[in-house]
Motif scaffolding. Structure first.
Motif, mmCIF file in Angstrom:
data_model
loop_
_atom_site.group_PDB
_atom_site.id
_atom_site.type_symbol
_atom_site.label_atom_id
_atom_site.label_comp_id
_atom_site.label_asym_id
_atom_site.label_seq_id
_atom_site.Cartn_x
_atom_site.Cartn_y
_atom_site.Cartn_z
ATOM 1 N N CYS A 1 38.288 43.320 46.851
ATOM 2 C CA CYS A 1 37.774 43.862 45.584
ATOM 3 C C CYS A 1 36.675 42.972 45.019
ATOM 4 N N THR A 2 36.872 41.681 45.085
ATOM 5 C CA THR A 2 35.868 40.746 44.590
ATOM 6 C C THR A 2 34.600 40.833 45.426
ATOM 7 N N HIS A 3 34.750 40.840 46.733
ATOM 8 C CA HIS A 3 33.596 40.867 47.633
ATOM 9 C C HIS A 3 32.756 42.135 47.457
ATOM 10 N N TYR A 4 33.424 43.285 47.360
ATOM 11 C CA TYR A 4 32.714 44.566 47.252
ATOM 12 C C TYR A 4 32.549 45.035 45.812
ATOM 13 N N GLN A 5 32.978 44.221 44.864
ATOM 14 C CA GLN A 5 32.896 44.542 43.439
ATOM 15 C C GLN A 5 33.578 45.883 43.136
ATOM 16 N N GLN B 1 37.249 47.971 41.767
ATOM 17 C CA GLN B 1 38.466 47.919 40.968
ATOM 18 C C GLN B 1 39.651 48.146 41.901
ATOM 19 N N GLU C 1 29.394 55.542 47.640
ATOM 20 C CA GLU C 1 28.387 54.942 46.771
ATOM 21 C C GLU C 1 26.966 55.384 47.101
#
Length: 99
Positions: free
Chosen positions: A13-17, A19, A59
């Motif tokens: 989640c952090t890497h790909y931004q 939720q 996306e």
């Protein structure tokens, strides 16, 4: 038995931004599978490429989750049909003496 390499979903989640709720939605729809161990959620390293494919469709092409599911199923079917066609071509070449 081969050991699975797992990655924390929090790290993904952090890497790909992303939720965490989005990851949960992907799992609910069946687009990815998660591994839960002692209330910690992981994704297997080999499934990260599936996640990236889903993210690109969502996306970059603005495809909803149901559409992504249909696209991935069709891509799998096309791959399967391509394999069958390749096998049939090999058999045809063998029977015609080209191999």
């Amino acid at each position: 038995m081969e050991e699975r390499k797992l990655i924390l979903v929090e790290t993904v989640c952090t890497h790909y931004q992303l939720q965490f709720s989005f990851i949960e939605q992907l799992e609910e729809v069946g687009l990815i599978s998660l591994v839960r161990e002692n209330e910690v959620v992981f994704i297997s390293e080999e499934k990260v490429s599936d996640l990236e494919k889903v993210l690109r469709l969502h996306e970059e092409l603005n495809v909803n989750l149901e559409g992504i599911d249909i696209i991935l199923n069709l891509l799998n079917k096309v791959g399967s049909l391509q394999s069958e066609l390749d096998e049939a071509k090999k058999k045809l070449q063998w029977y015609s003496g080209e191999l």
